[in-house]
Design a protein around this motif. Sequence first.
Motif, PDB file in Angstrom:
ATOM      1  N   GLU A 180     -17.813  -5.522   7.915  1.00 35.44           N
ATOM      2  CA  GLU A 180     -18.781  -4.969   8.872  1.00 35.44           C
ATOM      3  C   GLU A 180     -20.212  -5.333   8.493  1.00 35.44           C
ATOM      4  O   GLU A 180     -20.462  -5.820   7.388  1.00 35.44           O
ATOM      5  N   GLU A 224      -8.091  -6.887   6.983  1.00 31.60           N
ATOM      6  CA  GLU A 224      -9.335  -6.397   6.377  1.00 31.60           C
ATOM      7  C   GLU A 224     -10.455  -6.427   7.394  1.00 31.60           C
ATOM      8  O   GLU A 224     -10.462  -7.285   8.280  1.00 31.60           O
ATOM      9  N   ILE A 225     -11.388  -5.511   7.264  1.00 34.80           N
ATOM     10  CA  ILE A 225     -12.529  -5.486   8.189  1.00 34.80           C
ATOM     11  C   ILE A 225     -13.812  -5.724   7.401  1.00 34.80           C
ATOM     12  O   ILE A 225     -14.047  -5.071   6.387  1.00 34.80           O
ATOM     13  N   GLN A 260       3.575   9.640  11.086  1.00 35.93           N
ATOM     14  CA  GLN A 260       3.006   9.686   9.735  1.00 35.93           C
ATOM     15  C   GLN A 260       2.252  10.990   9.475  1.00 35.93           C
ATOM     16  O   GLN A 260       2.407  11.621   8.440  1.00 35.93           O
ATOM     17  N   VAL A 301       0.849  -1.202   0.000  1.00 36.89           N
ATOM     18  CA  VAL A 301       0.000   0.000   0.000  1.00 36.89           C
ATOM     19  C   VAL A 301       0.879   1.245   0.000  1.00 36.89           C
ATOM     20  O   VAL A 301       0.631   2.213  -0.717  1.00 36.89           O
ATOM     21  N   TYR A 304      -6.242   3.026  11.580  1.00 35.55           N
ATOM     22  CA  TYR A 304      -6.430   1.850  10.721  1.00 35.55           C
ATOM     23  C   TYR A 304      -6.042   2.180   9.274  1.00 35.55           C
ATOM     24  O   TYR A 304      -5.294   1.431   8.637  1.00 35.55           O
ATOM     25  N   GLU A 305      -6.535   3.316   8.804  1.00 31.48           N
ATOM     26  CA  GLU A 305      -6.271   3.670   7.399  1.00 31.48           C
ATOM     27  C   GLU A 305      -4.800   4.023   7.145  1.00 31.48           C
ATOM     28  O   GLU A 305      -4.241   3.644   6.117  1.00 31.48           O
ATOM     29  N   GLU A 306      -4.197   4.739   8.092  1.00 31.71           N
ATOM     30  CA  GLU A 306      -2.828   5.216   7.863  1.00 31.71           C
ATOM     31  C   GLU A 306      -1.759   4.172   8.179  1.00 31.71           C
ATOM     32  O   GLU A 306      -0.703   4.159   7.561  1.00 31.71           O
ATOM     33  N   ILE A 307      -2.004   3.334   9.181  1.00 30.43           N
ATOM     34  CA  ILE A 307      -0.952   2.415   9.628  1.00 30.43           C
ATOM     35  C   ILE A 307      -1.345   0.938   9.544  1.00 30.43           C
ATOM     36  O   ILE A 307      -0.632   0.127   8.961  1.00 30.43           O
ATOM     37  N   TYR A 344      -3.890  -0.924   8.100  1.00 26.24           N
ATOM     38  CA  TYR A 344      -4.151  -1.577   6.804  1.00 26.24           C
ATOM     39  C   TYR A 344      -2.899  -1.598   5.911  1.00 26.24           C
ATOM     40  O   TYR A 344      -2.536  -2.664   5.389  1.00 26.24           O
ATOM     41  N   PRO A 345      -2.192  -0.460   5.786  1.00 24.28           N
ATOM     42  CA  PRO A 345      -0.984  -0.515   4.928  1.00 24.28           C
ATOM     43  C   PRO A 345       0.094  -1.467   5.443  1.00 24.28           C
ATOM     44  O   PRO A 345       0.758  -2.140   4.664  1.00 24.28           O
ATOM     45  N   ASP A 346       0.295  -1.549   6.767  1.00 21.14           N
ATOM     46  CA  ASP A 346       1.400  -2.351   7.297  1.00 21.14           C
ATOM     47  C   ASP A 346       1.018  -3.794   7.651  1.00 21.14           C
ATOM     48  O   ASP A 346       1.869  -4.676   7.645  1.00 21.14           O
ATOM     49  N   GLN A 384     -10.350   4.745  13.306  1.00 16.99           N
ATOM     50  CA  GLN A 384     -10.492   4.805  11.848  1.00 16.99           C
ATOM     51  C   GLN A 384      -9.226   5.324  11.153  1.00 16.99           C
ATOM     52  O   GLN A 384      -8.735   4.719  10.204  1.00 16.99           O
ATOM     53  N   SER A 393      -5.852   3.133   1.411  1.00 14.17           N
ATOM     54  CA  SER A 393      -6.703   2.328   2.307  1.00 14.17           C
ATOM     55  C   SER A 393      -8.165   2.678   2.099  1.00 14.17           C
ATOM     56  O   SER A 393      -9.029   1.805   2.046  1.00 14.17           O
TER      57      SER A 393
END
Lengths: 96, 273
Positions: free
Chosen positions: B62, B59-60, B32, A19, B48-51, B53-55, B45, A34
Amino acid sequence: MSSFGILIKQSRENRGLTVRALADAIGKSPGYISRIEVRGEIPSVELVVELATALEGDAERFLECAKNDSMERATNEVETKYQDALVLFRKGKRDA
Amino acid sequence: MRERPFRLKPEILTNGEIQNRAERLTLNFAEQVGLDVARLGINFQVVYEEIIYPDYGIEIQEGLDLGFDDAGKKIFGRFLPVENIVQIDRVISHNHNHPQRAFTYWHEVGGHGVLQGEWLRKQVKLHGGLSSIATTEDSLSFGVVNALERQANVFAARAGAPNWLLYHVVAETMDLTRPVRYIGPFKYSLQIRGRTETVTVKSFEHLCWIIGKRIQFRFGWLSAEALGYRIAETSMVKDFAKSRFELHRVGNDRRSIPVFLSPVGDILAGMVS
């Protein structure tokens, strides 16, 4: 996950990109990728083309997929609003 | 000889190690986005988006109906280690006002996914057996016995309210120049965002809860209970009522006398009604 999000994720994984690497390639934050992959955010047309270039994919296919997602979302939104309005109208008629 | 069924155990980690990992995750986020921005507040949220999910690629999913466990308790969330997927029941995901919403996400994604994910995948590869870890309301309590759940709670509490932000927010919100002193169940005058609020405090935990309630919005609406628990862990609020009744030995005399550690001014301030 939206079809566009799935397309981006699959193309990225096929190219063996993380990503972060993809985000660097298009000059955006990893959080932006993301949001596209997970939250179904649809980027601007220019960015769709940039993503297609970075992923060495077919830009037309990417644009088509993004357009379909946008259309689907808009249709769902209109349908929800229509149903809400219908409920209000019927309630008003009952009360009157 | 009968073979004993394999029971999945978590990696052996001290509370300190778990808290360090959680703290590091949020510090990565602060790096970041920049410390000034991160100090405005943290929520699941964006981390999750910044760190995450990328690292970690977690996956979530819902809005699912995860049903009930064997004991009939509603399942709030589930982690599938092999697939690296977290599933959240619609009771939590579709109700933004659910008091345990933020903590459940931190518990599932942070605790099970980030902290234990890699270890669990290795264990499943070696021994097989486990397909998912389900979390009910009981699993989210700090008194939970199951080691996997307990570790996830420690991680969730620290990641949801890391020290570097908690100290800053409490000090800023309460205009602190010294720790808040709890001296017993009285009415307290608290300085909150420049205004004086008089509150009736029942216990030390209640005082921490009251402060937690006022800083929730800086922590993505993490529950006041979880924030109160974290505040109680810090030295920002001190329980002088407990130490007031501690017995001290004086010289060779084995008789014990109670020692008041709070200055008289604090006691008087606490008695304002």
